[in-house]
Design a protein around this motif. Structure first.
Motif, PDB file in Angstrom:
ATOM      1  N   ASN A   1      37.734  48.692  31.270  1.00 20.81           N
ATOM      2  CA  ASN A   1      37.239  47.960  30.101  1.00 20.81           C
ATOM      3  C   ASN A   1      35.717  47.786  30.151  1.00 20.81           C
ATOM      4  OD1 ASN A   1      37.728  46.781  27.576  1.00 20.81           O
ATOM      5  ND2 ASN A   1      37.814  44.719  28.427  1.00 20.81           N
ATOM      6  N   GLY A   2      35.054  48.800  30.706  1.00 28.37           N
ATOM      7  CA  GLY A   2      33.603  48.792  30.733  1.00 28.37           C
ATOM      8  C   GLY A   2      32.979  47.901  31.783  1.00 28.37           C
ATOM      9  N   GLN A   3      33.794  47.314  32.655  1.00 22.86           N
ATOM     10  CA  GLN A   3      33.290  46.392  33.671  1.00 22.86           C
ATOM     11  C   GLN A   3      33.324  47.025  35.058  1.00 22.86           C
ATOM     12  OE1 GLN A   3      32.011  43.376  32.691  1.00 22.86           O
ATOM     13  NE2 GLN A   3      32.466  44.186  30.644  1.00 22.86           N
ATOM     14  N   PRO A   4      32.522  46.554  36.001  1.00 26.19           N
ATOM     15  CA  PRO A   4      32.594  47.079  37.369  1.00 26.19           C
ATOM     16  C   PRO A   4      33.956  46.755  37.991  1.00 26.19           C
ATOM     17  CG  PRO A   4      30.581  45.799  37.029  1.00 26.19           C
ATOM     18  CD  PRO A   4      31.452  45.548  35.839  1.00 26.19           C
ATOM     19  N   PRO A   5      34.383  47.534  38.988  1.00 26.76           N
ATOM     20  CA  PRO A   5      35.664  47.244  39.652  1.00 26.76           C
ATOM     21  C   PRO A   5      35.640  45.868  40.311  1.00 26.76           C
ATOM     22  CG  PRO A   5      34.834  49.408  40.288  1.00 26.76           C
ATOM     23  CD  PRO A   5      33.731  48.729  39.545  1.00 26.76           C
ATOM     24  N   ARG A   6      36.783  45.199  40.285  1.00 25.67           N
ATOM     25  CA  ARG A   6      36.954  43.928  40.991  1.00 25.67           C
ATOM     26  C   ARG A   6      37.737  44.235  42.267  1.00 25.67           C
ATOM     27  NH1 ARG A   6      38.908  39.315  36.887  1.00 25.67           N
ATOM     28  NH2 ARG A   6      38.394  38.092  38.763  1.00 25.67           N
ATOM     29  N   TRP A   7      36.992  44.436  43.348  1.00 25.51           N
ATOM     30  CA  TRP A   7      37.600  44.879  44.591  1.00 25.51           C
ATOM     31  C   TRP A   7      38.339  43.742  45.294  1.00 25.51           C
ATOM     32  CZ3 TRP A   7      37.791  49.879  44.946  1.00 25.51           C
ATOM     33  CH2 TRP A   7      36.754  50.682  44.447  1.00 25.51           C
ATOM     34  N   ARG A   8      39.439  44.106  45.947  1.00 26.18           N
ATOM     35  CA  ARG A   8      40.197  43.187  46.783  1.00 26.18           C
ATOM     36  C   ARG A   8      40.341  43.813  48.165  1.00 26.18           C
ATOM     37  NH1 ARG A   8      46.449  41.040  45.873  1.00 26.18           N
ATOM     38  NH2 ARG A   8      46.465  39.587  47.630  1.00 26.18           N
ATOM     39  N   SER A   9      40.059  43.048  49.181  1.00 26.78           N
ATOM     40  CA  SER A   9      40.054  43.582  50.541  1.00 26.78           C
ATOM     41  C   SER A   9      41.461  43.982  50.994  1.00 26.78           C
ATOM     42  CB  SER A   9      39.483  42.543  51.511  1.00 26.78           C
ATOM     43  OG  SER A   9      39.579  43.015  52.847  1.00 26.78           O
ATOM     44  N   LEU A  10      41.518  45.140  51.666  1.00 25.65           N
ATOM     45  CA  LEU A  10      42.744  45.591  52.315  1.00 25.65           C
ATOM     46  C   LEU A  10      42.633  45.494  53.829  1.00 25.65           C
ATOM     47  CD1 LEU A  10      43.426  48.829  50.214  1.00 25.65           C
ATOM     48  CD2 LEU A  10      44.631  46.648  50.035  1.00 25.65           C
TER      49      LEU A  10
ATOM     50  N   ALA B   1      48.270  60.380  33.570  1.00 30.11           N
ATOM     51  CA  ALA B   1      47.380  60.794  32.486  1.00 30.11           C
ATOM     52  C   ALA B   1      45.950  60.365  32.768  1.00 30.11           C
ATOM     53  CB  ALA B   1      47.865  60.218  31.156  1.00 30.11           C
ATOM     54  N   LEU B   2      45.776  59.167  33.330  1.00 26.37           N
ATOM     55  CA  LEU B   2      44.437  58.698  33.670  1.00 26.37           C
ATOM     56  C   LEU B   2      43.811  59.589  34.731  1.00 26.37           C
ATOM     57  CD1 LEU B   2      42.118  56.659  33.598  1.00 26.37           C
ATOM     58  CD2 LEU B   2      43.425  55.235  35.202  1.00 26.37           C
ATOM     59  N   ALA B   3      44.575  59.938  35.763  1.00 26.77           N
ATOM     60  CA  ALA B   3      44.042  60.785  36.831  1.00 26.77           C
ATOM     61  C   ALA B   3      43.668  62.165  36.309  1.00 26.77           C
ATOM     62  CB  ALA B   3      45.063  60.900  37.968  1.00 26.77           C
ATOM     63  N   VAL B   4      44.517  62.748  35.464  1.00 25.34           N
ATOM     64  CA  VAL B   4      44.230  64.077  34.926  1.00 25.34           C
ATOM     65  C   VAL B   4      43.046  64.018  33.971  1.00 25.34           C
ATOM     66  CG1 VAL B   4      45.132  65.965  33.513  1.00 25.34           C
ATOM     67  CG2 VAL B   4      46.575  64.912  35.260  1.00 25.34           C
ATOM     68  N   ALA B   5      42.982  62.982  33.119  1.00 23.83           N
ATOM     69  CA  ALA B   5      41.856  62.849  32.195  1.00 23.83           C
ATOM     70  C   ALA B   5      40.540  62.730  32.956  1.00 23.83           C
ATOM     71  CB  ALA B   5      42.061  61.646  31.288  1.00 23.83           C
TER      72      ALA B   5
ATOM     73  N   MET C   1      36.176  54.260  33.185  1.00 28.11           N
ATOM     74  CA  MET C   1      35.458  53.137  32.597  1.00 28.11           C
ATOM     75  C   MET C   1      36.290  52.487  31.495  1.00 28.11           C
ATOM     76  SD  MET C   1      32.841  52.576  34.324  1.00 28.11           S
ATOM     77  CE  MET C   1      32.295  51.226  33.265  1.00 28.11           C
ATOM     78  N   GLN C   2      37.060  53.293  30.771  1.00 31.08           N
ATOM     79  CA  GLN C   2      37.956  52.718  29.761  1.00 31.08           C
ATOM     80  C   GLN C   2      39.028  51.866  30.426  1.00 31.08           C
ATOM     81  OE1 GLN C   2      39.802  55.565  27.162  1.00 31.08           O
ATOM     82  NE2 GLN C   2      40.632  54.006  25.820  1.00 31.08           N
ATOM     83  N   ALA C   3      39.603  52.356  31.534  1.00 30.78           N
ATOM     84  CA  ALA C   3      40.612  51.571  32.256  1.00 30.78           C
ATOM     85  C   ALA C   3      40.016  50.295  32.821  1.00 30.78           C
ATOM     86  CB  ALA C   3      41.217  52.411  33.382  1.00 30.78           C
TER      87      ALA C   3
END
Length: 211
Positions: free
Chosen positions: A99-108, A26-30, A95-97
């Motif tokens: 919560n209005g904050q920038p992404p917290r990236w984790r290295s792969l 649903a998030l991807a489609v929205a 942005m809703q997912a």
């Protein structure tokens, strides 16, 4: 924004309009229909058709207890959910997912990163940052994977996917997406089951990265 050439299948739009998609999809489609005018129009058509079906249906019998519970639910105060506006490359639903904050990236590794937005029984949704020219390890799928491009582009055996494009990959597809040169490729990936990696190292790291 470049022209969108890979759209959400009609069945996905119908399921989303009827509320029958799990949260990751649903998030991807929205997010996709917030970027794609064609799919937004198709989604609204499904909504209108569903409303017409409901209006044309006859009354349904309801027990007294269920009727009272329904009325109590309608009368209960509800705190409205905050509306999130798009920010940079991220549409409102993402942005809703976040919560209005920038992404917290984790290295792969290899310049690639991820930010997990949700992970539960329905599946997972995550943001992926793929450095230019870098590849996602070759993999197939145990279910359905939706990938929405938010920045840059990637290519695989099925074609090239740019901003706004949605790749729909099922368990028949074995592929290795590669970020094109230019801007890093940032995308939203939604799955309902873990990926099936072809090589050993990604399989060993899979529980750590929760992919």
């Amino acid at each position: 924004m470049s022209a969108i050439s890979h759209h959400a299948p009609d069945a996905l739009l119908a399921a989303y309009a009827s509320g029958n998609l799990g949260h990751p999809y649903a998030l991807a489609v929205a997010a996709h229909i917030s970027l794609c005018l064609d799919c937004r129009a198709a989604y609204e058509a499904h909504q209108a058709a569903g409303g017409a079906v409901l209006e044309g249906g006859g009354p349904a019998a309801m027990s007294a207890g269920r009727r009272e519970a329904l009325l109590a639910m309608l009368d209960a105060p509800r705190k409205p959910e905050p509306a999130f506006r798009p920010s940079g490359i991220f549409p409102g639903p993402i942005m809703q997912a976040l919560n209005g904050q920038p992404p917290r990236w984790r290295s792969l590794g290899m310049g690639n990163r991820q930010c997990i937005l949700s992970a539960n029984r329905q599946g997972s949704s995550r943001l992926l940052y793929i450095a230019p020219g870098q590849a996602v390890p070759e993999h197939s799928h145990n279910g359905l994977e939706l990938t929405l491009v938010l920045q840059g582009s990637f290519s695989d055996s099925t074609g090239r996917f740019g901003v706004g494009d949605l790749e729909v990959a099922n368990d028949d597809l074995d592929h290795q997406p590669i970020a094109d040169e230019g801007a890093p490729c940032i995308c939203l990936a939604a799955t309902d089951a873990p990926l099936r990696f072809s090589s050993l190292i990604p399989r060993l790291l899979q529980p750590i990265f929760r992919i």
